[in-house]
Design a protein around this motif. Structure first.
Motif, PDB file in Angstrom:
ATOM      1  N   LEU A 299     -96.480  60.623 113.128  1.00 31.36           N
ATOM      2  CA  LEU A 299     -96.843  60.664 114.556  1.00 31.36           C
ATOM      3  C   LEU A 299     -96.176  59.514 115.320  1.00 31.36           C
ATOM      4  O   LEU A 299     -95.759  59.673 116.469  1.00 31.36           O
ATOM      5  N   CYS A 300     -96.082  58.362 114.674  1.00 32.28           N
ATOM      6  CA  CYS A 300     -95.409  57.215 115.319  1.00 32.28           C
ATOM      7  C   CYS A 300     -93.942  57.546 115.569  1.00 32.28           C
ATOM      8  O   CYS A 300     -93.382  57.196 116.613  1.00 32.28           O
ATOM      9  N   VAL A 301     -93.326  58.236 114.600  1.00 28.17           N
ATOM     10  CA  VAL A 301     -91.923  58.628 114.763  1.00 28.17           C
ATOM     11  C   VAL A 301     -91.812  59.642 115.906  1.00 28.17           C
ATOM     12  O   VAL A 301     -90.975  59.514 116.792  1.00 28.17           O
TER      13      VAL A 301
ATOM     14  N   LEU B 269    -106.102  53.327 112.298  1.00 22.56           N
ATOM     15  CA  LEU B 269    -107.388  53.699 111.686  1.00 22.56           C
ATOM     16  C   LEU B 269    -108.595  53.482 112.613  1.00 22.56           C
ATOM     17  O   LEU B 269    -109.713  53.807 112.225  1.00 22.56           O
ATOM     18  N   ASN B 270    -108.363  52.948 113.807  1.00 21.75           N
ATOM     19  CA  ASN B 270    -109.499  52.862 114.744  1.00 21.75           C
ATOM     20  C   ASN B 270    -109.870  54.229 115.297  1.00 21.75           C
ATOM     21  O   ASN B 270    -110.895  54.374 115.965  1.00 21.75           O
ATOM     22  N   GLN B 271    -109.021  55.208 115.040  1.00 22.08           N
ATOM     23  CA  GLN B 271    -109.393  56.591 115.310  1.00 22.08           C
ATOM     24  C   GLN B 271    -109.705  57.244 113.957  1.00 22.08           C
ATOM     25  O   GLN B 271    -109.004  56.983 112.979  1.00 22.08           O
ATOM     26  N   ARG B 272    -110.738  58.071 113.926  1.00 21.22           N
ATOM     27  CA  ARG B 272    -111.190  58.624 112.646  1.00 21.22           C
ATOM     28  C   ARG B 272    -110.212  59.612 112.017  1.00 21.22           C
ATOM     29  O   ARG B 272    -110.223  59.834 110.819  1.00 21.22           O
ATOM     30  N   THR B 273    -109.397  60.258 112.870  1.00 21.06           N
ATOM     31  CA  THR B 273    -108.474  61.277 112.350  1.00 21.06           C
ATOM     32  C   THR B 273    -107.075  61.051 112.926  1.00 21.06           C
ATOM     33  O   THR B 273    -106.922  60.384 113.957  1.00 21.06           O
ATOM     34  N   SER B 274    -106.081  61.661 112.288  1.00 26.92           N
ATOM     35  CA  SER B 274    -104.713  61.575 112.814  1.00 26.92           C
ATOM     36  C   SER B 274    -104.621  62.278 114.173  1.00 26.92           C
ATOM     37  O   SER B 274    -103.851  61.858 115.040  1.00 26.92           O
ATOM     38  N   GLU B 275    -105.435  63.337 114.359  1.00 36.29           N
ATOM     39  CA  GLU B 275    -105.414  64.043 115.656  1.00 36.29           C
ATOM     40  C   GLU B 275    -105.895  63.095 116.754  1.00 36.29           C
ATOM     41  O   GLU B 275    -105.323  63.007 117.836  1.00 36.29           O
ATOM     42  N   GLY B 276    -106.964  62.389 116.463  1.00 39.57           N
ATOM     43  CA  GLY B 276    -107.500  61.424 117.438  1.00 39.57           C
ATOM     44  C   GLY B 276    -106.496  60.316 117.699  1.00 39.57           C
ATOM     45  O   GLY B 276    -106.301  59.874 118.844  1.00 39.57           O
ATOM     46  N   PHE B 277    -105.805  59.894 116.646  1.00 41.83           N
ATOM     47  CA  PHE B 277    -104.790  58.845 116.782  1.00 41.83           C
ATOM     48  C   PHE B 277    -103.680  59.314 117.725  1.00 41.83           C
ATOM     49  O   PHE B 277    -103.226  58.576 118.606  1.00 41.83           O
TER      50      PHE B 277
END
Ligand code: FMN
Length: 322
Positions: free
Chosen positions: A97-99, A44-52
């Motif tokens: 995304l982690c997977v 969650l330190n990135q605002r979006t899943s794309e940023g993550f």
């Protein structure tokens, strides 16, 4: 020691730099892995899943580059913190995304860990779950996690209230996997002490706020240096959930100190109503643990890890002479 060999072998110290909201990103995590300890950040330190996902790619590139430069050095795994809870609408997308990127370690807090365990074990990753008491440790053990983070009293963030000596033993009664102790650990000696009492690994958050790679602003880091253990207020006033905050920061935000220690619901007035948006809360009031009294500088991660290693070795030598 019940630590997975894939994790234990490459570590220069039995240490994980804990994920911290608004503080840890890939720069900090990469510096930790390069120094031989586990680095981490919250998704969650990135605002979006794309940023993550961009951060995950940054980690992969950074670690591959390091590996190419030091081919004989074992690669140190990194960790991502997922808040598995209905209030976090992103958690399933972030887990996917982690997977996809096979993040080596997933740290979960809150919620049911079993879905995460199934997905992460599917690619050979590890799941660590943080708890503050034996009841939640039992649940995490039943869900099949590989490690339990024992968050004891005095920790930064959503600290526990139980003394670490008791908490580690209570968790060991119900769990035979990796125990990671958290809560005001600041020096190399503390790592050895944690191992002596039965923890397998250690978890340090607050100490890493004051590194040059952290995302904390300078005024935050100066406050950490100025604060002592007695300045850490464990209070639900800011977001409704008890967490550790620096008195100086609460005062600057206008919280009346006398009311913070009052039992029961307290009306702080309209301006200081607990913020339901945790992000907003933690931006305005700064969290830290009782370990602040041990922090007198801001240093690069490599310098800090070298210092911790020297202290750890010196403590071992001292014990050998007893
Ligand atoms: C500023 C700050 C932010 C934190 N944010 C998170 C977070 O987003 N997720 C989480 O699981 N823990 C979070 N924590 C807790 C840490 O991961 C860790 O449990 C704690 O810092 C350990 O105690 P210590 O700070 O005394 O070393 C945070 C702690 C601090 C100080």
């Amino acid at each position: 020691m019940p630590v997975s060999p894939s994790l234990q072998r490459p570590l220069s110290l039995p240490l994980i730099a804990a994920p911290m909201f608004l503080i840890s990103g890939p720069e900090l995590a990469l510096a930790c892995c390069k120094a031989g300890i586990v680095g981490s950040f919250p998704a969650l330190n990135q605002r979006t899943s794309e940023g993550f996902e961009e951060w995950l790619v940054q980690m992969e590139h950074g670690l591959a580059e390091h590996q190419a430069r030091y081919p004989d050095a074992p690669s140190v795994p990194y960790a991502v913190n997922l808040i598995v809870h209905k209030t976090n609408p992103r958690w399933q997308a972030d887990l996917a995304l982690c997977v996809k990127h096979q993040v080596p370690i997933i740290i979960t807090s809150l919620g049911a860990a079993s879905q995460v365990v199934e997905a992460v074990h599917g690619y050979g990753g590890l799941v660590f779950h943080d708890v503050t008491n034996q009841k939640h440790a039992r649940k995490a053990a039943d869900a099949g996690v590989d490690g339990i983070i024992a968050v004891a009293a005095g920790a930064g963030g959503h600290a526990g209230t139980i003394n670490p000596f008791v908490l580690v033993h209570e968790i060991r009664e119900v769990f035979d996997g990796t125990i990671i102790l958290a809560g005001a650990l600041s020096n190399g000696e503390d790592l050895l002490a944690a191992q002596a009492m039965g923890a397998d690994l250690c978890y340090m958050g607050t100490r890493f706020i004051n590194t040059t790679e952290s995302l904390a602003e300078k005024a935050y880091q100066h406050m950490v240096i100025a604060a002592v253990s007695g300045d850490i207020m464990y209070t639900p006033a800011v977001s409704g959930i008890p967490a550790s905050f620096m008195r100086q920061s609460l005062e600057a935000a206008g919280y009346p100190m006398d009311k913070l220690n009052q039992p029961g619901a307290v009306d702080y007035g309209e301006k200081l109503k607990p913020v339901t948006d945790e992000a907003k809360a933690w931006k305005t009031v700064w969290s830290a643990g009782q370990g602040v009294s041990q922090i007198t500088d801001v240093v690069p991660v490599a310098t800090l890890v070298e210092r911790l290693s020297q202290q750890y070795r010196a403590a071992k030598d001292r014990l050998d002479t007893l």
